[in-house]
Write a protein that holds these residues in place. Structure first.
Motif: not given
Length: 686
Positions: A88-97, A100-116
């Motif tokens: 299985q080949m993946t790029h986790h996008g907005k859940v690529a933890r 975040t640990v290594e100080g990179r912004p998460l790659l997303v199609p658009s900035p997320p809206g309301a928080a969970l």
């Protein structure tokens, strides 16, 4: 690609890799399922840009040639066991933890809206919250809206990763376009707010996945089969991917070169609807979604989502799917296919849908299985034959006792089980009333101990004299936990029940002396009619008649109290649940706990946290919350707290019998997982 059968192991992350490289533990895990007959093995998530876009450094990498030897070793081992390997080949996008640990912004199609909505985390313990936060070092995520350059890079990453799988001797790749990962994020209008050619219409939102499929096809040609995983539906948010959109996307993926579509589902907020997806609590949850996709494509369709063998058989026979993917079920029993082939489906160790396995992924741990102690350490299978045949006496026919008897008998020992009840199962039998999946486990244990010739003696009190009369070489005490009545005024009133007296009320056996005469008569009639010998029958009958008043107070909001509250409320009772602490359902795995608390609220259960019971009268329970004194009407009170481990028989036997072992809740309260695991550990060494 031709596979031996239509059973698929879908991706289940084991977190056994080291710095992205596949280690022997991962190979052992997948080979156990292949050796058990599974036709197609799909790995867990493998990162196409490792460590960029990773959810864990313990997932396999595909971005460098250094990862090829591990994949090759896995492919060779799976092939030797008779199965095919899909990576299985993946790029986790907005859940690529790891980003975040290594100080990179998460790659997303658009900035997320309301928080969970994170309110469900109020039922997490401080230790659980600490472990979850530790995965990202307490850092908060930042986001980067993907540019065209980013997307071109991403397409190359997938294509080059597929080339490495081909070089390693794999048979297939699966492109993950679901579960909020980057391709799935582009596909869903809830995540994708772009106005360029990658946003807006469904065709535009599917464009990135289509480009990935085409690039992979150009890289590997027909050397690898190309699977695409798509959510047949997203749950829990406006604008989420619909089934109609998923069907149209699947047709686009086929046209781009996909060889099969794997239809999953996804709950967009893991803290409120994880049990809607990706791991549903409903049997056959996505078979209807798979059927919708199958009508729109000409390539094979894989159905997943609590696909039990009989569910998969029906779906394939009806033309609603071509393959049945069984994840948690194959974690519970890697030999599932061999047992089906042998015509022995009753011998399949069932998944009980407890979510213990997936909970570990929330803090990057290796999954464990409540019913299969060898998960993640397959070298423990099978338990070694005993060097010398012994007579093992097991006291208690609950889950721990039956598992100890099963493993000991499997190893060649002669086993005798004693239980004072009129039926096997103990607390597992009673818990089947509120949790029907537990009945499947009890049925399996019953089949296995009967097959192995275990001597089970019911209605037999175990004492020092009765046990020693059997001349055992070893005794395993599995008598369960002690359940106390509340130490408050009124705690001994006849309408106050422990779990044991409630069981007697519903089954007509056990502590019937404390039950009022009329209710004893009702319980006895139920026993005579045979109703009370079947958990399924009791569940059905109690929806029409339950021998309790309308108002019930349940004291204690852990696993037992929460499940009982839901059970009673579903049968029309006005239930008040009192919990001394903050957290409810703590003994449950987190996803199941979050859902159980939500279901209790939806059924109208009134919940009071930080509640201390003061006294019980014939009509009320008086309790304090902070500086307020409150009352709740109660025709019946059930105490589900005050559970403690105690094994007095074991102490009496020490020095009389050469080997005495205590397992299950008698040694340490751990419910089904604790009972099964402690039983396995002891019986494997007898």
């Amino acid at each position: 690609m031709t596979v031996p059968n239509r059973v698929v192991l879908p991706a289940m992350d084991m977190n056994l890799c080291v710095d992205g490289e596949i280690e022997q533990g991962d190979i052992d895990h997948f080979v156990a399922r292949a050796a058990g007959g599974t036709g197609l093995i799909i790995t867990g998530c493998c990162a196409v840009a490792y460590p960029v876009g990773c959810a864990s450094t313990k997932e396999p990498g595909l971005s460098e040639d250094r990862f090829v030897p591990g994949i090759r070793a896995l492919a060779d081992a799976v092939h030797a066991a008779g199965s095919k390997l899909c990576v299985q080949m993946t790029h986790h996008g907005k859940v690529a933890r790891i980003d975040t640990v290594e100080g990179r912004p998460l790659l997303v199609p658009s900035p997320p809206g309301a928080a969970l909505d994170l309110s469900a985390l109020g039922d997490n313990t401080p230790e659980e919250l600490r472990r979850m936060a530790a995965v990202t070092g307490g850092k908060q995520p930042t986001y980067h809206e993907a540019t065209r350059e980013d997307l071109a890079w991403l397409v190359r990453c997938f294509a080059e990763a597929a080339g490495r799988v081909r070089a390693a001797g794999g048979d297939a790749v699966e492109i993950h376009c679901a579960h909020g990962y980057v391709l799935g994020g582009f596909l869903s209008s809830a995540d994708n707010k772009r106005t360029d050619e990658y946003g807006g219409s469904l065709e535009n939102r599917a464009r990135l996945a289509v480009e990935v499929i085409r690039a992979v096809k150009a890289e590997v040609g027909d050397a690898l089969a190309i699977l695409v995983r798509v959510a047949g539906r997203e749950f829990g948010e406006d604008g989420a991917l619909t089934t109609a959109e998923a069907v149209r996307a699947a047709a686009l993926f086929e046209a781009a070169g996909a060889d099969a579509i794997h239809v999953t589902g996804w709950g967009r907020n893991p803290f409120s609807n994880f049990t809607d997806g990706p791991l549903p609590d409903r049997v056959g949850a996505y078979t209807d979604l798979a059927a919708e996709v199958k009508r729109a494509v000409s390539i094979p369709v894989i159905a997943v989502g609590r696909v039990l063998p009989e569910v998969g058989e029906r779906a394939i026979a009806a033309g609603r799917a071509d393959f049945a993917a069984m994840g948690r079920q194959l974690l519970a029993d890697p030999d599932l296919v061999h047992k089906l082939r042998a015509g022995e489906p009753e011998r399949i160790r069932p998944c009980i849908n407890c979510y213990v396995c997936v909970q570990e992924n929330f803090w990057d741990g290796t999954p464990v299985c409540a019913v299969n102690p060898a998960l993640g350490n397959e070298a423990r299978l099978p338990p070694a034959p005993a060097a010398r045949r012994k007579h093992v006496v097991v006291v208690g026919a609950g889950p721990g006792g039956l598992e100890a008897a099963r493993v000991a008998a499997e190893r060649g020992h002669r086993v005798t089980v004693l239980d004072k009840s009129d039926r096997i199962g103990g607390t597992l039998w009673f818990s089947s009333l509120t949790t029907p999946d537990n009945q499947r486990l009890l049925n399996w244990l019953k089949v296995e101990v009967e097959r192995l010739g275990v001597d089970i003696r019911l209605k037999t009190e175990a004492t020092v004299s009765s046990v020693t009369a059997l001349r055992p070489d070893a005794v395993v005490v599995a008598t369960g936990a002690v359940r106390e009545r509340p130490a408050v005024p009124g705690g001994d009133l006849p309408h106050v029940h422990t779990r044991d007296t409630l069981r007697a009320l519903l089954t007509g056996v056990g502590e019937v002396a404390r039950i009022p005469r009329l209710l004893r008569v009702i319980a006895a009639l139920g026993k005579l009619s045979g109703i009370t010998t079947s958990p399924a029958a009791i569940r059905a009958v109690t929806r029409r008649f339950l021998p309790t008043g309308k108002d019930v107070v349940v004291i204690g909001g852990s696993l037992v109290g929460l499940e009982l509250s839901e059970f009673l409320a579903a049968r029309g009772r006005r239930v008040t649940l009192l919990e001394e602490g903050q957290q409810l359902g703590v003994a449950m795995a987190m996803p199941r706990r979050w859902t159980a608390v939500r279901h209790a609220g939806e059924l109208g259960v009134t919940i009071h946290r930080h509640a201390t019971v003061q006294r019980i009268t014939r009509e009320h329970v008086e309790f304090r919350v902070g500086d307020r004194t409150l009352t709740a009407r109660a025709a019946m009170v059930v105490t589900a707290s005050g559970v403690s481990a105690l094994a007095p028989l074991a102490e009496e036997l020490r020095g009389v019998v050469s080997q005495v072992h205590v397992i299950g809740d008698a040694g340490r309260v751990g419910y089904i997982e604790g009972a099964i695991h402690s039983a396995w550990n002891v019986a494997a060494l007898l």
